[in-house]
Write a protein that holds these residues in place. Structure first.
Motif, PDB file in Angstrom:
ATOM      1  N   SER A  76      39.525  32.659  37.051  1.00  0.00           N
ATOM      2  CA  SER A  76      39.955  33.790  36.309  1.00  0.00           C
ATOM      3  C   SER A  76      38.971  34.756  35.300  1.00  0.00           C
ATOM      4  CB  SER A  76      40.909  32.972  35.159  1.00  0.00           C
ATOM      5  OG  SER A  76      40.073  32.050  34.433  1.00  0.00           O
ATOM      6  N   ASP A  77      37.689  34.054  35.463  1.00  0.00           N
ATOM      7  CA  ASP A  77      36.506  34.823  34.954  1.00  0.00           C
ATOM      8  C   ASP A  77      36.652  36.351  35.480  1.00  0.00           C
ATOM      9  OD1 ASP A  77      34.048  35.806  34.351  1.00  0.00           O
ATOM     10  OD2 ASP A  77      33.041  33.930  34.246  1.00  0.00           O
ATOM     11  N   CYS A  78      36.658  37.332  34.660  1.00  0.00           N
ATOM     12  CA  CYS A  78      36.617  38.656  35.099  1.00  0.00           C
ATOM     13  C   CYS A  78      35.427  39.133  35.947  1.00  0.00           C
ATOM     14  CB  CYS A  78      36.644  39.601  34.248  1.00  0.00           C
ATOM     15  SG  CYS A  78      35.720  39.380  32.615  1.00  0.00           S
ATOM     16  N   LEU A  79      34.054  38.195  35.634  1.00  0.00           N
ATOM     17  CA  LEU A  79      32.966  38.715  36.477  1.00  0.00           C
ATOM     18  C   LEU A  79      33.096  37.864  37.738  1.00  0.00           C
ATOM     19  CD1 LEU A  79      30.374  39.819  36.782  1.00  0.00           C
ATOM     20  CD2 LEU A  79      29.242  37.893  35.645  1.00  0.00           C
ATOM     21  N   VAL A  80      33.637  36.900  37.708  1.00  0.00           N
ATOM     22  CA  VAL A  80      33.846  36.293  39.310  1.00  0.00           C
ATOM     23  C   VAL A  80      34.891  37.046  40.143  1.00  0.00           C
ATOM     24  CG1 VAL A  80      34.838  34.134  40.364  1.00  0.00           C
ATOM     25  CG2 VAL A  80      33.254  34.005  38.311  1.00  0.00           C
ATOM     26  N   ASP A  81      35.892  37.510  39.388  1.00  0.00           N
ATOM     27  CA  ASP A  81      36.874  38.257  40.143  1.00  0.00           C
ATOM     28  C   ASP A  81      36.184  39.670  40.689  1.00  0.00           C
ATOM     29  OD1 ASP A  81      39.336  39.650  40.754  1.00  0.00           O
ATOM     30  OD2 ASP A  81      40.089  40.045  38.787  1.00  0.00           O
ATOM     31  N   LEU A  82      35.550  40.133  39.870  1.00  0.00           N
ATOM     32  CA  LEU A  82      34.962  41.365  40.246  1.00  0.00           C
ATOM     33  C   LEU A  82      34.091  41.145  41.665  1.00  0.00           C
ATOM     34  CD1 LEU A  82      34.166  43.236  36.710  1.00  0.00           C
ATOM     35  CD2 LEU A  82      35.933  44.137  38.413  1.00  0.00           C
ATOM     36  N   ARG A  83      33.307  40.315  41.183  1.00  0.00           N
ATOM     37  CA  ARG A  83      32.298  40.117  42.207  1.00  0.00           C
ATOM     38  C   ARG A  83      33.003  39.775  43.574  1.00  0.00           C
ATOM     39  NH1 ARG A  83      27.566  36.568  38.822  1.00  0.00           N
ATOM     40  NH2 ARG A  83      26.040  38.661  38.449  1.00  0.00           N
ATOM     41  N   ALA A  84      33.911  39.239  43.690  1.00  0.00           N
ATOM     42  CA  ALA A  84      34.869  38.869  44.982  1.00  0.00           C
ATOM     43  C   ALA A  84      35.157  39.971  45.821  1.00  0.00           C
ATOM     44  CB  ALA A  84      36.177  38.060  44.559  1.00  0.00           C
ATOM     45  N   ASP A  85      35.623  41.425  45.050  1.00  0.00           N
ATOM     46  CA  ASP A  85      36.073  42.396  45.716  1.00  0.00           C
ATOM     47  C   ASP A  85      35.836  43.515  45.206  1.00  0.00           C
ATOM     48  OD1 ASP A  85      38.225  42.179  44.047  1.00  0.00           O
ATOM     49  OD2 ASP A  85      39.626  42.046  45.520  1.00  0.00           O
ATOM     50  N   HIS A  86      35.060  43.732  44.047  1.00  0.00           N
ATOM     51  CA  HIS A  86      34.721  44.831  43.271  1.00  0.00           C
ATOM     52  C   HIS A  86      35.728  45.459  42.597  1.00  0.00           C
ATOM     53  CE1 HIS A  86      32.020  44.727  47.092  1.00  0.00           C
ATOM     54  NE2 HIS A  86      31.020  44.702  46.168  1.00  0.00           N
ATOM     55  N   THR A  87      36.914  44.691  42.154  1.00  0.00           N
ATOM     56  CA  THR A  87      38.044  45.438  41.675  1.00  0.00           C
ATOM     57  C   THR A  87      38.480  44.117  40.723  1.00  0.00           C
ATOM     58  OG1 THR A  87      38.525  46.590  43.619  1.00  0.00           O
ATOM     59  CG2 THR A  87      40.510  46.339  41.970  1.00  0.00           C
ATOM     60  N   LEU A  88      39.060  44.613  39.503  1.00  0.00           N
ATOM     61  CA  LEU A  88      39.618  43.664  38.499  1.00  0.00           C
ATOM     62  C   LEU A  88      41.064  43.414  39.161  1.00  0.00           C
ATOM     63  CD1 LEU A  88      39.269  41.941  35.833  1.00  0.00           C
ATOM     64  CD2 LEU A  88      39.906  43.861  34.671  1.00  0.00           C
ATOM     65  N   ASP A  89      41.293  42.248  39.751  1.00  0.00           N
ATOM     66  CA  ASP A  89      42.530  41.861  40.054  1.00  0.00           C
ATOM     67  C   ASP A  89      43.442  41.129  39.189  1.00  0.00           C
ATOM     68  OD1 ASP A  89      42.406  43.118  43.050  1.00  0.00           O
ATOM     69  OD2 ASP A  89      40.976  41.336  43.220  1.00  0.00           O
ATOM     70  N   ASN A  90      42.594  40.319  38.393  1.00  0.00           N
ATOM     71  CA  ASN A  90      43.246  39.578  37.240  1.00  0.00           C
ATOM     72  C   ASN A  90      43.712  40.379  36.115  1.00  0.00           C
ATOM     73  OD1 ASN A  90      42.800  37.142  38.841  1.00  0.00           O
ATOM     74  ND2 ASN A  90      40.984  36.642  37.669  1.00  0.00           N
ATOM     75  N   GLY A  91      44.472  40.011  35.495  1.00  0.00           N
ATOM     76  CA  GLY A  91      45.184  40.734  34.336  1.00  0.00           C
ATOM     77  C   GLY A  91      45.773  39.726  33.382  1.00  0.00           C
ATOM     78  N   PHE A  92      45.095  38.745  32.990  1.00  0.00           N
ATOM     79  CA  PHE A  92      45.556  37.498  32.292  1.00  0.00           C
ATOM     80  C   PHE A  92      45.857  37.912  30.727  1.00  0.00           C
ATOM     81  CE2 PHE A  92      44.105  34.814  35.884  1.00  0.00           C
ATOM     82  CZ  PHE A  92      45.364  34.391  36.271  1.00  0.00           C
ATOM     83  N   ASP A  93      46.955  37.796  30.231  1.00  0.00           N
ATOM     84  CA  ASP A  93      46.959  38.234  28.728  1.00  0.00           C
ATOM     85  C   ASP A  93      46.520  36.996  27.854  1.00  0.00           C
ATOM     86  OD1 ASP A  93      47.896  40.328  29.220  1.00  0.00           O
ATOM     87  OD2 ASP A  93      49.986  39.963  28.862  1.00  0.00           O
ATOM     88  N   ALA A  94      46.312  35.785  28.536  1.00  0.00           N
ATOM     89  CA  ALA A  94      46.192  34.553  27.831  1.00  0.00           C
ATOM     90  C   ALA A  94      45.615  33.423  28.515  1.00  0.00           C
ATOM     91  CB  ALA A  94      47.348  34.066  26.847  1.00  0.00           C
ATOM     92  N   VAL A  95      45.069  32.495  27.848  1.00  0.00           N
ATOM     93  CA  VAL A  95      44.609  31.112  28.406  1.00  0.00           C
ATOM     94  C   VAL A  95      45.625  30.086  28.164  1.00  0.00           C
ATOM     95  CG1 VAL A  95      42.177  31.881  28.964  1.00  0.00           C
ATOM     96  CG2 VAL A  95      42.844  30.507  26.690  1.00  0.00           C
ATOM     97  N   SER A  96      45.594  28.996  29.070  1.00  0.00           N
ATOM     98  CA  SER A  96      46.608  27.929  28.881  1.00  0.00           C
ATOM     99  C   SER A  96      46.069  26.814  27.680  1.00  0.00           C
ATOM    100  CB  SER A  96      46.734  27.155  30.293  1.00  0.00           C
ATOM    101  OG  SER A  96      45.525  26.689  30.873  1.00  0.00           O
ATOM    102  N   GLY A  97      44.673  26.749  27.778  1.00  0.00           N
ATOM    103  CA  GLY A  97      44.234  25.888  26.425  1.00  0.00           C
ATOM    104  C   GLY A  97      42.790  26.121  26.275  1.00  0.00           C
ATOM    105  N   ALA A  98      42.405  25.521  25.080  1.00  0.00           N
ATOM    106  CA  ALA A  98      41.061  25.706  24.716  1.00  0.00           C
ATOM    107  C   ALA A  98      40.047  25.294  25.792  1.00  0.00           C
ATOM    108  CB  ALA A  98      40.714  25.020  23.325  1.00  0.00           C
ATOM    109  N   GLY A  99      38.929  26.133  25.963  1.00  0.00           N
ATOM    110  CA  GLY A  99      37.798  26.001  26.826  1.00  0.00           C
ATOM    111  C   GLY A  99      36.650  27.303  26.591  1.00  0.00           C
ATOM    112  N   ASN A 100      35.904  27.194  27.477  1.00  0.00           N
ATOM    113  CA  ASN A 100      34.777  28.418  27.340  1.00  0.00           C
ATOM    114  C   ASN A 100      35.351  29.570  28.009  1.00  0.00           C
ATOM    115  OD1 ASN A 100      32.411  29.641  26.831  1.00  0.00           O
ATOM    116  ND2 ASN A 100      31.413  28.631  28.693  1.00  0.00           N
ATOM    117  N   ILE A 101      35.739  30.550  27.098  1.00  0.00           N
ATOM    118  CA  ILE A 101      36.433  31.720  27.548  1.00  0.00           C
ATOM    119  C   ILE A 101      35.745  33.001  27.551  1.00  0.00           C
ATOM    120  CG2 ILE A 101      38.859  30.710  26.818  1.00  0.00           C
ATOM    121  CD1 ILE A 101      37.314  33.525  24.731  1.00  0.00           C
TER     122      ILE A 101
END
Length: 242
Positions: A216-241
């Motif tokens: 779900s990390d936007c940088l991980v997502d971008l490096r996969a195919d050069h496009t921001l495919d994720n569009g999450f509005d929120a996260v499910s619980g506390a963490g390193n966001i």
């Protein structure tokens, strides 16, 4: 902020408050939690406001925003914030690593800084000016993105909050116009909850909230195919966001 334009100037504002607010969510990242790390101590800029109405301090390291401190100079609220650049098909650059950095002060009597980052390959230049709002707890940056080789690029902003002095217990949400992060930590025997709000004068054409290092990390997502495919509005619980 994502754009195809060859040159674009925009203003970013990162405001911090000591309270929380609910935000709507239509998509939620569930792949908690991701690793937690910290930024370098090798700073090239340190700024704040001369007024007591703006209890915010910021630093710049390796050409990008590193810590933002609030409401005291010993309580970091941000690990780092920087741009991610791609042409959409052949490369994804992280601003900190892909550019050569020059830091200057327009007026050496004022804690205002201009950071000029030029791509090592000569493709583009990113010029960002930093200043704190003297009337509010807000860091304001103005960025100009220039294509130097005639290419057309997408510009993304990657923010890595570490709210209330810790990175592991944060939440994130999209509130309809900007990104909100919050966290609660026990600091020196006192429980503190801090919220940051990230806004862009140009608005955001896409957004994502996720966990650092996870899918779900936007940088991980971008490096996969050069496009921001994720569009999450929120996260499910506390963490390193991010």
């Amino acid at each position: 902020m994502r754009t195809w334009q060859k040159a674009r100037a925009g203003v970013l504002a990162l405001a911090l408050v000591a309270s929380t607010a609910a935000a709507p969510a239509s998509g939620t990242a569930t792949d908690c939690c991701g690793p937690s790390s910290w930024t370098t101590g090798d700073k090239s800029a340190l700024g704040t406001s001369p007024t007591t109405q703006s209890p915010v301090w910021f630093t710049v390291a390796n050409g990008v925003t590193s810590e933002v401190f609030y409401p005291r100079v010993d309580v970091p609220e941000t690990q780092d914030m920087q741009y991610v650049i791609t042409d959409g098909f052949s490369f994804v650059d992280l601003e900190r690593d892909a550019t050569n950095h020059v830091v200057s002060m327009p007026d050496e009597k004022s804690l205002e800084y201009t950071v000029t980052n030029t791509a090592k390959g000569g493709r583009y230049r990113i010029t960002t000016t930093y200043v704190t709002d003297p009337a509010r707890a807000t860091l304001v940056t103005r960025t100009r993105f220039q294509s130097l080789d005639g290419g057309t690029y997408r510009l993304h902003l990657l923010a890595n909050p570490s709210m209330a002095g810790g990175a592991g217990g944060d939440t994130a949400a999209w509130d309809g116009s900007g990104l909100v992060a919050s966290g609660t930590e026990n600091l020196f025997g006192t429980t503190a909850t801090v919220v940051s709000s990230l806004r862009a004068s140009t608005g955001f054409s896409a957004h994502d909230n996720g966990y650092s290092g996870a899918a779900s990390d936007c940088l991980v997502d971008l490096r996969a195919d050069h496009t921001l495919d994720n569009g999450f509005d929120a996260v499910s619980g506390a963490g390193n966001i991010v």
